[in-house]
Design an enzyme around this catalytic site. Structure first.
Site, PDB file in Angstrom:
ATOM      1  N   LYS A   1       0.825  -1.220   0.000  1.00 30.18           N
ATOM      2  CA  LYS A   1       0.000   0.000   0.000  1.00 30.18           C
ATOM      3  C   LYS A   1       0.853   1.262   0.000  1.00 30.18           C
ATOM      4  O   LYS A   1       0.434   2.307  -0.499  1.00 30.18           O
ATOM      5  CB  LYS A   1      -0.903   0.029   1.219  1.00 30.18           C
ATOM      6  CG  LYS A   1      -1.646  -1.246   1.491  1.00 30.18           C
ATOM      7  CD  LYS A   1      -2.766  -1.458   0.514  1.00 30.18           C
ATOM      8  CE  LYS A   1      -3.509  -2.738   0.834  1.00 30.18           C
ATOM      9  NZ  LYS A   1      -4.750  -2.870   0.129  1.00 30.18           N
TER      10      LYS A   1
HETATM   11  C1  LIG Z   1      -1.013  -7.919   2.330  1.00 27.78           C
HETATM   12  C2  LIG Z   1      -2.107  -7.809   1.344  1.00 27.78           C
HETATM   13  N1  LIG Z   1      -2.098  -8.643   0.290  1.00 27.78           N
HETATM   14  C3  LIG Z   1      -3.077  -8.585  -0.636  1.00 27.78           C
HETATM   15  C4  LIG Z   1      -4.130  -7.709  -0.528  1.00 27.78           C
HETATM   16  C5  LIG Z   1      -5.173  -7.692  -1.606  1.00 27.78           C
HETATM   17  O1  LIG Z   1      -4.984  -6.598  -2.462  1.00 27.78           O
HETATM   18  P1  LIG Z   1      -6.215  -5.989  -3.252  1.00 27.78           P
HETATM   19  O2  LIG Z   1      -7.200  -5.565  -2.231  1.00 27.78           O
HETATM   20  O3  LIG Z   1      -5.659  -4.858  -4.011  1.00 27.78           O
HETATM   21  O4  LIG Z   1      -6.758  -7.083  -4.092  1.00 27.78           O
HETATM   22  C6  LIG Z   1      -4.184  -6.840   0.562  1.00 27.78           C
HETATM   23  C7  LIG Z   1      -5.270  -5.858   0.782  1.00 27.78           C
HETATM   24  O5  LIG Z   1      -5.754  -5.210  -0.040  1.00 27.78           O
HETATM   25  C8  LIG Z   1      -3.129  -6.863   1.491  1.00 27.78           C
HETATM   26  O6  LIG Z   1      -3.104  -6.002   2.504  1.00 27.78           O
HETATM   27  N1  LIG Z   2      -6.496  -5.267   2.234  1.00 24.93           N
HETATM   28  C1  LIG Z   2      -6.854  -3.910   2.319  1.00 24.93           C
HETATM   29  C2  LIG Z   2      -8.313  -3.692   2.139  1.00 24.93           C
HETATM   30  C3  LIG Z   2      -8.567  -2.337   1.549  1.00 24.93           C
HETATM   31  O1  LIG Z   2      -8.155  -2.355   0.244  1.00 24.93           O
HETATM   32  P1  LIG Z   2      -7.871  -1.094  -0.649  1.00 24.93           P
HETATM   33  O2  LIG Z   2      -6.721  -1.535  -1.485  1.00 24.93           O
HETATM   34  O3  LIG Z   2      -9.117  -0.851  -1.392  1.00 24.93           O
HETATM   35  O4  LIG Z   2      -7.509   0.083   0.202  1.00 24.93           O
HETATM   36  C4  LIG Z   2      -6.307  -3.348   3.612  1.00 24.93           C
HETATM   37  O5  LIG Z   2      -5.287  -3.820   4.013  1.00 24.93           O
HETATM   38  O6  LIG Z   2      -6.837  -2.457   4.205  1.00 24.93           O
END
Ligand SMILES: Cc1ncc(COP(=O)(O)O)c(C=O)c1O
Ligand SMILES: N[C@@H](CCOP(=O)(O)O)C(=O)O
Length: 466
Positions: free
Chosen positions: A112
């Site tokens: 993120k």
């Molecule tokens: C460590 C981790 N892996 C994978 C994901 C999944 O990613 P996305 O929500 O973009 O599919 C998340 C949360 O979004 C996450 O925090």
């Molecule tokens: N896995 C995410 C969930 C939120 O997803 P986002 O990519 O839409 O912000 C988290 O860790 O908060």
């Protein structure tokens, strides 16, 4: 470049407008009106560039009209200067075909940071231009929360309200949010799942009582700028593995479908992506949707991969729109049906549009542990359980041996020490850059899983629109 809503009923906005709006006023998600496309020569010329420069080249077409190239470059240099690895997102080889793309070298140890470090700077730039402020309302299953808080804590003109599902994030994740003491940061633990928190966030964007008093903004991947910044590391990885002259496949641990949608965008821009594997845990709605066309939710099951304990994946709407022929009116109708019944069938056009690039796989708890163990025993790499979901999918997918498969390593293993220890017998240590996380005092507010309670809390603590 202008941005249109997936539901066809909101005004088109420029990049600055879409970034500050977060969610479109018709409940849809913003997407560029068309995909910018690089030629093979343009992609070849990106090989070997430092990450911040690559980011500038890849994102420039998306910010046209809102930022100059020099402005974008300065923001990228600042954002990626905070990463602890010179390559920002280094690539690690596991065997002849399998690779890991490490996305956890930012300040809060998850992928993120790659987008949120930039988004914090974009907010600052645009708000100071407009002499305006922003009330950010976000939902997190653990990682978005800390990355967003790190990106905006203490910044002028921004308040952040971050909802997490109480007891459903790891202790490291919770502390990374709740130990940040800045007057503009408000952590809220709600009863319920991430899906409940995300639904409240979306509802607030449509609540006229709130939008007339506050400038509501988003840090979740419903905000286009998040995905735009995530497109860059697909280019970074593929270029190192021989793109544009060689195809590359990616396996992506998936929850809200933001990260893997960024991979889809990279392919629309001309990157030779052979396949995108959508890897889910037992909350496998996306696996069912892509393999059978069945997008129907069930109860969210808590797992050792809490960040992916999601059933309603916001960004899937972007794929349904783009792969389904960009018919906003029809999609708005389809989404209304889904919101009422929590179930829908994909149309043939949507299924065929997705099938060209996407496959999917699901990992249960034992398969996650096995993948963790394999990475450690076979390649000496300690990975986190979310990454293990992706690796399981990568290793069990049938892909031509000549095509490298890159699993996105989405979090640092020390964020989930119990699962890692269970698989490898070793408890991963937190990197020194997170400091004395366990010595710091926590502060957060507990609220019931009711929209009204969250709305009233935000109303009492947010700054009125300026
Ligand atoms: C460590 C981790 N892996 C994978 C994901 C999944 O990613 P996305 O929500 O973009 O599919 C998340 C949360 O979004 C996450 O925090
Ligand atoms: N896995 C995410 C969930 C939120 O997803 P986002 O990519 O839409 O912000 C988290 O860790 O908060």
């Amino acid at each position: 470049m202008d941005y249109i809503s997936t539901r066809g009923g909101a005004p088109a906005l420029d990049f600055e407008g879409a970034t500050l709006a977060g969610l479109a006023s018709d409940g849809g998600l913003y997407l560029p009106r068309h995909w910018p496309r690089f030629s093979e020569g343009e992609i070849a010329a990106m090989a070997g560039l430092p990450y911040a420069e690559l980011a500038t080249r890849v994102m420039l077409p998306f910010v046209e009209g809102s930022l100059t190239e020099e402005e974008l470059r300065a923001l990228c240099q600042q954002a990626y200067g905070r990463f602890s690895h010179d390559a920002v997102t280094p690539l690690v080889q596991l065997d002849e075909q399998q690779w890991l793309l490490e996305l956890f070298h930012g300040p809060t140890l998850a992928f993120k940071d790659v987008a949120l470090q930039l988004l914090g700077l974009l907010f600052e730039t645009f708000l100071s231009r407009r002499k305006s402020n922003l009330t950010i309302i976000g939902a997190t299953s653990g990682d978005t929360g800390s990355a967003a808080i790190d990106a905006v804590a203490g910044r002028e003109g921004v308040d952040i309200f971050m909802l997490h599902p109480r007891g459903r994030v790891s202790e490291v994740q919770r502390r990374q949010m709740t130990t940040v003491r800045a007057p503009n940061v408000h952590n809220i633990a709600i009863e319920g799942s991430f899906d409940d928190a995300q639904a409240m966030v979306k509802r607030m964007f449509g609540d006229q009582g709130m939008t007339s008093r506050f400038n509501i903004g988003a840090v979740n991947s419903i905000n286009w700028a998040r995905l735009m910044a995530q497109v860059v590391y697909y280019f970074a990885a593929a270029l190192q593995l021989g793109a544009p002259h060689r195809q590359v496949a990616f396996s992506v641990p998936t929850g809200n479908f933001g990260d893997v949608f960024a991979g889809y965008v990279s392919a629309q821009m001309g990157l030779p992506v052979a396949q995108l594997i959508v890897a889910t845990n037992v909350n496998d709605i996306l696996h069912r949707a892509l393999s059978q066309g069945d997008y129907s939710t069930g109860i969210v099951t808590p797992t050792a991969t809490p960040s992916m304990d999601i059933q309603i994946s916001s960004n899937f709407e972007r794929l349904l729109f783009d792969a389904g022929g960009r018919d906003g009116k029809a999609l708005a109708e389809q989404m209304r049906g889904f919101e009422a019944s929590k179930a829908m069938q994909l149309t043939n056009t949507q299924r065929e549009g997705a099938a060209g690039l996407f496959t999917s796989a699901r990992a249960d708890g034992e398969e996650v542990l096995q993948a963790l163990r394999w990475a450690y025993d076979h390649a000496g790499e300690m990975i986190d359980p979310h990454t293990a979901v992706g690796l399981h999918a990568a290793r069990t997918s049938e892909i031509d041996r000549a095509i490298p498969v890159v699993t996105l390593a989405t979090a640092h293993p020390a964020k989930f020490p119990e699962a890692v220890e269970r698989a490898t017998g070793i408890r991963p240590a937190l990197p020194s850059r997170v400091g004395d996380l366990f010595a710091r005092e926590e502060a957060y507010t507990e609220l019931p899983g009711e929209y009204e309670a969250v709305r009233d809390f935000v109303s009492q603590h947010a700054s009125p629109a300026a």
